[in-house]
Design an enzyme around this catalytic site. Structure first.
Site, mmCIF file in Angstrom:
data_model
loop_
_atom_site.group_PDB
_atom_site.id
_atom_site.type_symbol
_atom_site.label_atom_id
_atom_site.label_comp_id
_atom_site.label_asym_id
_atom_site.label_seq_id
_atom_site.Cartn_x
_atom_site.Cartn_y
_atom_site.Cartn_z
ATOM 1 N N TYR A 39 0.864 -1.183 0.000
ATOM 2 C CA TYR A 39 0.000 0.000 0.000
ATOM 3 C C TYR A 39 0.896 1.227 0.000
ATOM 4 O O TYR A 39 1.847 1.306 0.785
ATOM 5 C CB TYR A 39 -0.896 -0.001 1.235
ATOM 6 C CG TYR A 39 -1.735 1.253 1.411
ATOM 7 C CD1 TYR A 39 -1.484 2.140 2.456
ATOM 8 C CD2 TYR A 39 -2.775 1.559 0.542
ATOM 9 C CE1 TYR A 39 -2.261 3.281 2.632
ATOM 10 C CE2 TYR A 39 -3.547 2.700 0.706
ATOM 11 C CZ TYR A 39 -3.284 3.559 1.753
ATOM 12 O OH TYR A 39 -4.035 4.701 1.919
ATOM 13 N N ASP A 48 9.428 2.901 -1.080
ATOM 14 C CA ASP A 48 8.424 3.567 -0.234
ATOM 15 C C ASP A 48 8.749 3.202 1.223
ATOM 16 O O ASP A 48 8.339 2.154 1.712
ATOM 17 C CB ASP A 48 7.015 3.114 -0.618
ATOM 18 C CG ASP A 48 5.973 3.762 0.272
ATOM 19 O OD1 ASP A 48 4.763 3.499 0.078
ATOM 20 O OD2 ASP A 48 6.356 4.516 1.188
ATOM 21 N N LYS A 79 5.339 9.499 8.520
ATOM 22 C CA LYS A 79 5.205 8.879 9.846
ATOM 23 C C LYS A 79 6.295 9.341 10.810
ATOM 24 O O LYS A 79 6.225 10.430 11.369
ATOM 25 C CB LYS A 79 5.154 7.351 9.702
ATOM 26 C CG LYS A 79 3.910 6.863 8.917
ATOM 27 C CD LYS A 79 3.859 5.358 8.812
ATOM 28 C CE LYS A 79 2.820 4.891 7.822
ATOM 29 N NZ LYS A 79 1.464 4.845 8.390
#
Ligand code: KE4
Length: 425
Positions: A142, A237, A265
């Site tokens: 994702y 990613d 994050k």
């Protein structure tokens, strides 16, 4: 009635599904989400004043534990000077330098406000830099909710994907090829067929969105070699793994250097910060010096950057990651041992401050394998632990997260609770 339930019913009147991000709605585990009122260190409290040991950590950012006093102080101090200027600040230079100093793949970096913005722009940059259209992603990975990335595998190995979301016209994903994670032969075949038109591969170098799935030996190295051979860009990613899996993310652990890295994050420490960066010759294609457009009102926001800067500083303390990984090891091996003693089929894995729990016989390496985890057993485990004050990710297909605030007492309390839950599964 529980205050959580009351709040959830009220939330559903004005917020779709009562939440601002789908996974929070508990739909895959059932029951009513907990409305959190405060959090400190390894703990969160819900609207009924119930305390939980938290292993979600806001899905990765809370690596220092919640409300770390130095992070809070930095945010408070920054806020007193104003919240947002829409103009450059010195703090943005400092965090760009801090990121570039830690990740050798990054010579230049642009800040954004989320992981989705980072990956969406990384794809646009790869297409702009190479002049090519096609991209490769992997089933189960994702990368946020940009249209061209909301794709599941099409039937067969080399067909293009199908949208995973309504509202994404087929034309928007017709250049997205979805392959099997850890299957290098399919990537080689794709490059043989489409190589001259493949702009990039985007990959979670350790996957954390189909539970925790590590690359098999040679997978990342193979992706690197194929991108180099065909002139495509390799995009890591590392929104989740960046400064979470280790001090230099997975690129540090594996020694495989991507052309572009995406982050978020941890680099915001709980505030909205994302970033994409890479070789200077690639990043110089980004506006205003290049012809690949990207922009953001709150990009590099001084209050968010203040949280990120202090977080990165505290992560750099000697031994931080050794201590963090030691706690992940104690938790995961302790859970597996207690499950075995209770006759529950569970295995586990970890890297740095993230971990995976798999209700199956062996640690999975592919999307197909992780899809065979016993989700019903996971649901019973999840709710059993929740009732004992331990909050795992409300999905069998998410990684778990530990912080430097999860000390031995916290781990032991978790293991004691798990022993009782396993006995009743
Ligand atoms: P955001 O846009 O949610 O900041 O980042 C998207 C993203 C990009 N890349 C990776 C590897 C990610 O894990 C994410 C977001 N992760 C999920 C957790 N699985 C965020 C939780 C949520 O969607 O609410």
């Amino acid at each position: 009635m529980s205050r959580n339930t009351e709040l959830f019913e009220r939330a559903c009147q004005t917020i779709p599904g009562g939440v601002n991000s789908p996974v929070r709605a508990f739909r895959s585990v059932g029951g009513s989400p907990r409305f959190i009122t405060r959090a400190l260190g390894p703990y969160m409290w819900d609207a009924d004043e119930v305390r939980y040991i938290d292993y979600v950590g806001s899905w990765g950012p809370a690596i220092l534990g919640h409300a770390h006093p130095e992070v809070i102080r930095a945010v408070q101090e920054a806020a007193t000077s104003g919240l947002s200027f829409g103009a450059p600040t010195e703090a943005e230079i400092e965090i760009a330098e801090a990121i570039a100093a830690r990740l050798p793949s990054i010579e230049k970096v642009r800040l954004v406000s989320s992981g989705t913005e980072a990956t969406m722009t990384a794809i646009r940059l790869a297409r702009g830099f190479t002049g090519r259209s096609k991209i490769i992603k992997f089933e189960g990975c994702y990368h946020g909710h940009a249209d061209s990335l909301l794709v599941k595998a099409g039937s067969g190995m080399l067909t293009f994907g199908n949208p995973t979301s309504a509202g994404v016209p087929p034309e928007f994903i017709k250049h997205t090829l979805v392959l099997d994670y850890n299957k290098l032969d399919a990537v080689e075949a794709a490059f043989k067929e489409f190589g001259a038109d493949i702009a990039c591969i985007i990959v979670e170098p350790i996957a954390g969105n189909m539970n925790l799935i590590k690359p098999v030996p040679g997978f990342l190295e193979g992706l690197r070699a194929l991108c180099t051979q065909y002139g495509a860009l390799l995009v890591f990613d590392e929104v989740m793994t960046g400064f979470r899996a280790g001090p230099q993310g997975v690129q540090g652990l594996s020694g495989v250097t991507p052309d572009i890295t995406t982050l978020a994050k941890v680099i915001g420490g709980g505030m909205p910060v994302g970033a994409f960066g890479g070789r200077a010759d690639i990043m110089e294609h980004i506006a205003p010096i290049g012809n690949v457009y990207q922009a953001g009102t709150l990009s590099g926001n001084p209050v968010a950057v203040a949280a990120g800067l202090v977080t990165l500083k505290l992560l750099s303390e000697p031994g931080f990651y050794d201590r963090l990984e030691a706690q992940s090891k104690k938790l995961t091996q302790g859970l597996a041992k207690r499950a075995k003693a209770a006759g529950v089929t569970l295995c586990s894995d970890y890297v740095g401050g993230m971990f995976g729990l798999y209700f199956r016989e062996s640690i999975p390496t592919t999307f197909a394998e992780v899809s065979t985890c016993d989700t019903e057993l996971f649901k019973r485990f999840f709710h059993g632990m929740l009732l004992k004050g331990v909050y795992f990710a409300p999905s069998a297909f998410e990684a778990g997260f530990i912080s430097s605030a999860h000390d031995d007492d916290v781990i032991q309390t978790t293991l004691d609770a798990a022993e009782e839950v396993f006995a009743k599964l």
